[in-house]
Design a protein around this motif. Sequence first.
Motif, PDB file in Angstrom:
ATOM      1  N   VAL A 266       0.856  -1.184   0.000  1.00 40.47           N
ATOM      2  CA  VAL A 266       0.000   0.000   0.000  1.00 40.47           C
ATOM      3  C   VAL A 266       0.891   1.232   0.000  1.00 40.47           C
ATOM      4  CG1 VAL A 266      -1.877   1.187   1.173  1.00 40.47           C
ATOM      5  CG2 VAL A 266      -1.651  -1.289   1.388  1.00 40.47           C
ATOM      6  N   ARG A 267       0.738   2.078  -0.959  1.00 41.08           N
ATOM      7  CA  ARG A 267       1.595   3.262  -0.998  1.00 41.08           C
ATOM      8  C   ARG A 267       1.093   4.312  -0.007  1.00 41.08           C
ATOM      9  NH1 ARG A 267      -1.376   7.157  -3.033  1.00 41.08           N
ATOM     10  NH2 ARG A 267      -2.274   7.114  -5.130  1.00 41.08           N
ATOM     11  N   PRO A 268       1.977   5.253   0.371  1.00 36.33           N
ATOM     12  CA  PRO A 268       1.526   6.318   1.276  1.00 36.33           C
ATOM     13  C   PRO A 268       0.583   7.272   0.562  1.00 36.33           C
ATOM     14  CG  PRO A 268       3.848   6.619   0.654  1.00 36.33           C
ATOM     15  CD  PRO A 268       3.395   5.347   0.020  1.00 36.33           C
ATOM     16  N   MET A 269      -0.119   8.075   1.349  1.00 34.29           N
ATOM     17  CA  MET A 269      -0.879   9.175   0.763  1.00 34.29           C
ATOM     18  C   MET A 269       0.147  10.095   0.123  1.00 34.29           C
ATOM     19  SD  MET A 269      -4.071   8.669   1.548  1.00 34.29           S
ATOM     20  CE  MET A 269      -5.044  10.172   1.575  1.00 34.29           C
ATOM     21  N   LEU A 270      -0.167  10.630  -1.042  1.00 37.75           N
ATOM     22  CA  LEU A 270       0.870  11.374  -1.749  1.00 37.75           C
ATOM     23  C   LEU A 270       1.177  12.716  -1.122  1.00 37.75           C
ATOM     24  CD1 LEU A 270       0.209  10.355  -5.403  1.00 37.75           C
ATOM     25  CD2 LEU A 270       1.908   9.501  -3.794  1.00 37.75           C
ATOM     26  N   ASN A 271       0.270  13.242  -0.309  1.00 33.21           N
ATOM     27  CA  ASN A 271       0.552  14.525   0.338  1.00 33.21           C
ATOM     28  C   ASN A 271       1.049  14.345   1.768  1.00 33.21           C
ATOM     29  OD1 ASN A 271      -1.770  13.612   1.406  1.00 33.21           O
ATOM     30  ND2 ASN A 271      -3.046  15.330   0.754  1.00 33.21           N
TER      31      ASN A 271
ATOM     32  N   GLY B  29      -1.714  -3.432 -10.430  1.00 32.19           N
ATOM     33  CA  GLY B  29      -2.480  -2.419  -9.697  1.00 32.19           C
ATOM     34  C   GLY B  29      -3.002  -1.328 -10.623  1.00 32.19           C
ATOM     35  N   GLN B  30      -3.896  -0.527 -10.089  1.00 27.28           N
ATOM     36  CA  GLN B  30      -4.454   0.548 -10.910  1.00 27.28           C
ATOM     37  C   GLN B  30      -3.382   1.619 -11.157  1.00 27.28           C
ATOM     38  OE1 GLN B  30      -6.863   2.342  -7.226  1.00 27.28           O
ATOM     39  NE2 GLN B  30      -7.165   3.590  -9.048  1.00 27.28           N
ATOM     40  N   THR B  31      -3.575   2.436 -12.153  1.00 26.72           N
ATOM     41  CA  THR B  31      -2.644   3.528 -12.425  1.00 26.72           C
ATOM     42  C   THR B  31      -2.561   4.431 -11.199  1.00 26.72           C
ATOM     43  OG1 THR B  31      -3.111   3.426 -14.774  1.00 26.72           O
ATOM     44  CG2 THR B  31      -2.186   5.494 -13.970  1.00 26.72           C
ATOM     45  N   GLY B  32      -1.341   4.753 -10.790  1.00 26.44           N
ATOM     46  CA  GLY B  32      -1.140   5.619  -9.633  1.00 26.44           C
ATOM     47  C   GLY B  32      -1.001   4.863  -8.323  1.00 26.44           C
ATOM     48  N   SER B  33      -1.041   3.522  -8.365  1.00 25.96           N
ATOM     49  CA  SER B  33      -0.991   2.760  -7.115  1.00 25.96           C
ATOM     50  C   SER B  33       0.443   2.469  -6.657  1.00 25.96           C
ATOM     51  CB  SER B  33      -1.775   1.449  -7.253  1.00 25.96           C
ATOM     52  OG  SER B  33      -1.214   0.664  -8.290  1.00 25.96           O
ATOM     53  N   GLY B  34       1.429   2.743  -7.526  1.00 27.61           N
ATOM     54  CA  GLY B  34       2.819   2.548  -7.104  1.00 27.61           C
ATOM     55  C   GLY B  34       3.557   1.418  -7.811  1.00 27.61           C
ATOM     56  N   LYS B  35       3.062   0.954  -8.945  1.00 24.05           N
ATOM     57  CA  LYS B  35       3.743  -0.133  -9.667  1.00 24.05           C
ATOM     58  C   LYS B  35       5.142   0.286 -10.116  1.00 24.05           C
ATOM     59  CE  LYS B  35       0.627  -0.359 -12.896  1.00 24.05           C
ATOM     60  NZ  LYS B  35      -0.293   0.653 -12.358  1.00 24.05           N
ATOM     61  N   THR B  36       5.212   1.439 -10.770  1.00 24.80           N
ATOM     62  CA  THR B  36       6.502   1.873 -11.298  1.00 24.80           C
ATOM     63  C   THR B  36       7.441   2.257 -10.157  1.00 24.80           C
ATOM     64  OG1 THR B  36       5.401   2.609 -13.304  1.00 24.80           O
ATOM     65  CG2 THR B  36       7.626   3.440 -12.951  1.00 24.80           C
ATOM     66  N   TYR B  37       6.875   2.819  -9.091  1.00 24.05           N
ATOM     67  CA  TYR B  37       7.701   3.117  -7.916  1.00 24.05           C
ATOM     68  C   TYR B  37       8.283   1.816  -7.360  1.00 24.05           C
ATOM     69  CZ  TYR B  37       9.228   4.998  -3.463  1.00 24.05           C
ATOM     70  OH  TYR B  37       9.998   5.352  -2.387  1.00 24.05           O
ATOM     71  N   THR B  38       7.454   0.787  -7.274  1.00 20.22           N
ATOM     72  CA  THR B  38       7.933  -0.496  -6.766  1.00 20.22           C
ATOM     73  C   THR B  38       8.999  -1.087  -7.690  1.00 20.22           C
ATOM     74  OG1 THR B  38       5.894  -0.984  -5.566  1.00 20.22           O
ATOM     75  CG2 THR B  38       7.229  -2.868  -6.217  1.00 20.22           C
TER      76      THR B  38
ATOM     77  N   GLY C 223      11.285   2.702  -9.004  1.00 19.16           N
ATOM     78  CA  GLY C 223      11.526   3.693  -7.960  1.00 19.16           C
ATOM     79  C   GLY C 223      12.142   4.931  -8.562  1.00 19.16           C
ATOM     80  N   ARG C 224      12.970   5.593  -7.764  1.00 21.47           N
ATOM     81  CA  ARG C 224      13.719   6.732  -8.302  1.00 21.47           C
ATOM     82  C   ARG C 224      15.196   6.340  -8.263  1.00 21.47           C
ATOM     83  NH1 ARG C 224      10.605  10.378  -4.303  1.00 21.47           N
ATOM     84  NH2 ARG C 224       8.474   9.916  -4.992  1.00 21.47           N
ATOM     85  N   PRO C 225      15.658   5.769  -9.397  1.00 19.61           N
ATOM     86  CA  PRO C 225      16.985   5.158  -9.394  1.00 19.61           C
ATOM     87  C   PRO C 225      18.095   6.136  -9.023  1.00 19.61           C
ATOM     88  CG  PRO C 225      15.782   4.615 -11.395  1.00 19.61           C
ATOM     89  CD  PRO C 225      14.982   5.663 -10.692  1.00 19.61           C
TER      90      PRO C 225
HETATM   91  P1  ADP Z   1       1.787   3.454 -11.186  1.00 20.28           P
HETATM   92  O1  ADP Z   1       3.068   3.061 -11.867  1.00 20.28           O
HETATM   93  O2  ADP Z   1       1.087   2.292 -10.569  1.00 20.28           O
HETATM   94  O3  ADP Z   1       0.886   4.237 -12.084  1.00 20.28           O
HETATM   95  P2  ADP Z   1       3.507   5.170  -9.661  1.00 20.28           P
HETATM   96  O4  ADP Z   1       4.556   4.200  -9.291  1.00 20.28           O
HETATM   97  O5  ADP Z   1       3.818   6.098 -10.771  1.00 20.28           O
HETATM   98  O6  ADP Z   1       2.140   4.418  -9.966  1.00 20.28           O
HETATM   99  O7  ADP Z   1       3.103   5.943  -8.328  1.00 20.28           O
HETATM  100  C1  ADP Z   1       2.271   7.078  -8.331  1.00 20.28           C
HETATM  101  C2  ADP Z   1       2.912   8.144  -7.462  1.00 20.28           C
HETATM  102  O8  ADP Z   1       3.035   7.700  -6.120  1.00 20.28           O
HETATM  103  C3  ADP Z   1       4.305   8.523  -7.903  1.00 20.28           C
HETATM  104  O9  ADP Z   1       4.477   9.900  -7.693  1.00 20.28           O
HETATM  105  C4  ADP Z   1       5.192   7.736  -6.971  1.00 20.28           C
HETATM  106  O10 ADP Z   1       6.462   8.339  -6.799  1.00 20.28           O
HETATM  107  C5  ADP Z   1       4.391   7.734  -5.687  1.00 20.28           C
HETATM  108  N1  ADP Z   1       4.618   6.521  -4.889  1.00 20.28           N
HETATM  109  C6  ADP Z   1       4.154   5.291  -5.175  1.00 20.28           C
HETATM  110  N2  ADP Z   1       4.493   4.385  -4.245  1.00 20.28           N
HETATM  111  C7  ADP Z   1       5.194   5.069  -3.315  1.00 20.28           C
HETATM  112  C8  ADP Z   1       5.822   4.713  -2.081  1.00 20.28           C
HETATM  113  N3  ADP Z   1       5.802   3.444  -1.614  1.00 20.28           N
HETATM  114  N4  ADP Z   1       6.459   5.691  -1.387  1.00 20.28           N
HETATM  115  C9  ADP Z   1       6.478   6.955  -1.854  1.00 20.28           C
HETATM  116  N5  ADP Z   1       5.908   7.366  -2.995  1.00 20.28           N
HETATM  117  C10 ADP Z   1       5.260   6.447  -3.731  1.00 20.28           C
END
Ligand code: ADP
Length: 339
Positions: free
Chosen positions: A19-24, A98-107, A110-112
């Motif tokens: 579960v990703r954090p709230m973005l704010n 997961g749905q768009t914005g759920s953190g797939k690409t972050y997982t 990430g931010r290499p």
């Molecule tokens: P998806 O690829 O599923 O569309 P993203 O990976 O782009 O979603 O995540 C959406 C936003 O949430 C991005 O700004 C990302 O950096 C942030 N985010 C996602 N997961 C985390 C996390 N575990 N910790 C901090 N930020 C996260």
Amino acid sequence: KLHNTILELKGNIRVFCRVRPMLNDQEHNGSEANHVSYPAATEFLGRGIDLMHKEKKHSFTFDKVFDHEASQESVFVEISQLVQSALDGYKVCIFAYGQTGSGKTYTMMGRPEEPEMKGLIPRSVEQIFEVSQTLLSQGWKYKMQALMLEIYNETVRDLLTSKSNSRDLGKQLDSIRNGNPSDLTVVDVRSIGEVSYLLTQAAQSRSVGKTQMNEQSSRSHFVFILRLYGVNEGTDQQVQGVLNLIDLAGSERLDKSGATGERLKETQHINKSLLSLSEVISSIAKKDDHIPFRNSKLTYLLEPCLGGESKTMMVVNISPEESSSGESKCSLQFASKVN
Ligand code: ADP
Ligand code: MG
């Protein structure tokens, strides 16, 4: 099997939930914001997760649940053995769902550029290269190859070609599977830096498509394949492992307002291929005789690396917002079907 610890898996499929954090969160700074947001949406119980949707509680259990505070490192720790088994000759697939914005690409990515925030892909690549170095002393030499492609609306595109308009390789999946594709770029990689460079190139190649095509990156599957050929010069043993790391297309359903045209077609293709993936994974788990690999390009491409002796892991990513609870419920249901 050879030099690594054998993985103790119940079956060869594991499913994690994150579960990703709230973005704010950063703005709200502290537990108060979490207190308002989290208990409303989710509750964490280690391996279980309770989701509130329309005032009803839905409970799910996975191999592991990562909450909003889980670091990239802590997620990687749980998969590093799996990754390392590719050096033993295992075929490994790791999916982010997961749905768009759920953190797939972050997982996955990430931010290499920020060490703490590196995702599973850069960490896996580092581990593979570092461990392969230590195996040199035991006589093991590895040759590695990287491939990166995108599957969009059941078309397959090379992300490592310099040709601006690369063509659909959908008809060549057999040669890609067999390891000698004529039109897909296969790069011999010798260092972490070389793979990082290719990942950057692939990301650029995807974002070109993005402006042309309606946020294509969220509507397509990104597939990174690392092939490992190991030879032991002392014993003549050989291994061929494959590590497949896949950032899946967003799983969101069609909104009820009714998409038409291109958007409708996209969603249907995505739904079809995600459904086909879940059918394949669950029939592997049930040890069915017939596994429907041919129902989508993704499952057909990955067939040699799914089932049998291979190892599969899926991270189901969830957004914590209450407004996403419907999609979260669907994702959790999807994931518990494959578990
Ligand atoms: P998806 O690829 O599923 O569309 P993203 O990976 O782009 O979603 O995540 C959406 C936003 O949430 C991005 O700004 C990302 O950096 C942030 N985010 C996602 N997961 C985390 C996390 N575990 N910790 C901090 N930020 C996260
Ligand atoms: Mg993404």
